[in-house]
Scaffold this motif. Structure first.
Motif, PDB file in Angstrom:
ATOM      1  N   GLN A 128     -74.452 -26.838   8.094  1.00 16.05           N
ATOM      2  CA  GLN A 128     -74.444 -26.575   6.657  1.00 16.05           C
ATOM      3  C   GLN A 128     -73.213 -25.776   6.242  1.00 16.05           C
ATOM      4  O   GLN A 128     -72.702 -25.939   5.135  1.00 16.05           O
ATOM      5  CB  GLN A 128     -75.724 -25.851   6.228  1.00 16.05           C
ATOM      6  N   MET A 129     -72.729 -24.947   7.139  1.00 15.14           N
ATOM      7  CA  MET A 129     -71.506 -24.191   6.853  1.00 15.14           C
ATOM      8  C   MET A 129     -70.318 -25.152   6.718  1.00 15.14           C
ATOM      9  O   MET A 129     -69.463 -24.967   5.864  1.00 15.14           O
ATOM     10  CB  MET A 129     -71.240 -23.173   7.957  1.00 15.14           C
ATOM     11  N   PHE A 130     -70.288 -26.194   7.551  1.00 21.37           N
ATOM     12  CA  PHE A 130     -69.215 -27.188   7.461  1.00 21.37           C
ATOM     13  C   PHE A 130     -69.373 -28.072   6.227  1.00 21.37           C
ATOM     14  O   PHE A 130     -68.394 -28.408   5.565  1.00 21.37           O
ATOM     15  CB  PHE A 130     -69.176 -28.058   8.721  1.00 21.37           C
ATOM     16  N   LEU A 131     -70.606 -28.455   5.922  1.00 23.49           N
ATOM     17  CA  LEU A 131     -70.860 -29.339   4.782  1.00 23.49           C
ATOM     18  C   LEU A 131     -70.666 -28.643   3.445  1.00 23.49           C
ATOM     19  O   LEU A 131     -70.320 -29.287   2.452  1.00 23.49           O
ATOM     20  CB  LEU A 131     -72.287 -29.902   4.852  1.00 23.49           C
ATOM     21  N   ASN A 132     -70.909 -27.359   3.398  1.00 23.81           N
ATOM     22  CA  ASN A 132     -70.816 -26.572   2.163  1.00 23.81           C
ATOM     23  C   ASN A 132     -69.697 -25.558   2.312  1.00 23.81           C
ATOM     24  O   ASN A 132     -69.944 -24.384   2.579  1.00 23.81           O
ATOM     25  CB  ASN A 132     -72.156 -25.871   1.893  1.00 23.81           C
ATOM     26  N   SER A 133     -68.476 -26.005   2.122  1.00 23.03           N
ATOM     27  CA  SER A 133     -67.323 -25.180   2.469  1.00 23.03           C
ATOM     28  C   SER A 133     -66.733 -24.391   1.299  1.00 23.03           C
ATOM     29  O   SER A 133     -65.619 -23.890   1.381  1.00 23.03           O
ATOM     30  CB  SER A 133     -66.233 -26.041   3.112  1.00 23.03           C
ATOM     31  N   THR A 134     -67.500 -24.269   0.207  1.00 21.22           N
ATOM     32  CA  THR A 134     -67.070 -23.399  -0.888  1.00 21.22           C
ATOM     33  C   THR A 134     -68.144 -22.347  -1.133  1.00 21.22           C
ATOM     34  O   THR A 134     -69.303 -22.534  -0.756  1.00 21.22           O
ATOM     35  CB  THR A 134     -66.834 -24.179  -2.207  1.00 21.22           C
ATOM     36  N   VAL A 135     -67.770 -21.270  -1.772  1.00 23.24           N
ATOM     37  CA  VAL A 135     -68.735 -20.229  -2.109  1.00 23.24           C
ATOM     38  C   VAL A 135     -69.856 -20.823  -2.966  1.00 23.24           C
ATOM     39  O   VAL A 135     -71.037 -20.565  -2.749  1.00 23.24           O
ATOM     40  CB  VAL A 135     -68.050 -19.049  -2.845  1.00 23.24           C
TER      41      VAL A 135
END
Length: 76
Positions: free
Chosen positions: A54-61
C-alpha cells in the motif's frame, strides 16, 4: 487530521519542510529504507499498520492518508 500527521511524518523522514499533499514519495527522493521508517512511524504515531504494498501504491500524502482513513472506517 490524518493528512497533517502523514505530511509531518514525511517531512521529518524525508528531511524536507515543503512537501505538498500531491508530491510523489519517490520523486522526493524516497527509497525503501525511508519507507520502512515511515511505516514504523505510522504504526507508532497513528496506531495503524500500513502494508508495504500500500505504501508503493499510494505514493502521495493525499493517497496514503485516504488509505489510512479507509482503515478506520472499517475498524470496529
Amino acid at each position: 487530521m490524518i493528512v497533517d500527521s502523514v505530511r509531518a511524518i514525511w517531512c521529518r523522514e524525508l528531511q524536507c519542510d515543503d512537501i505538498s499533499v500531491d508530491d510523489d514519495f519517490f520523486a522526493l527522493g524516497g527509497q525503501s529504507l525511508i519507507m520502512v521508517r515511515i511505516q514504523g512511524a505510522f504504526l507508532e504515531e497513528l496506531g495503524v499498520e500500513v502494508p508495504m504494498d500500500q505504501m508503493f501504491l499510494n505514493s502521495t500524502v493525499a493517497s496514503i492518508s485516504a488509505y489510512i482513513e479507509s482503515l478506520s472506517a472499517v475498524a470496529p
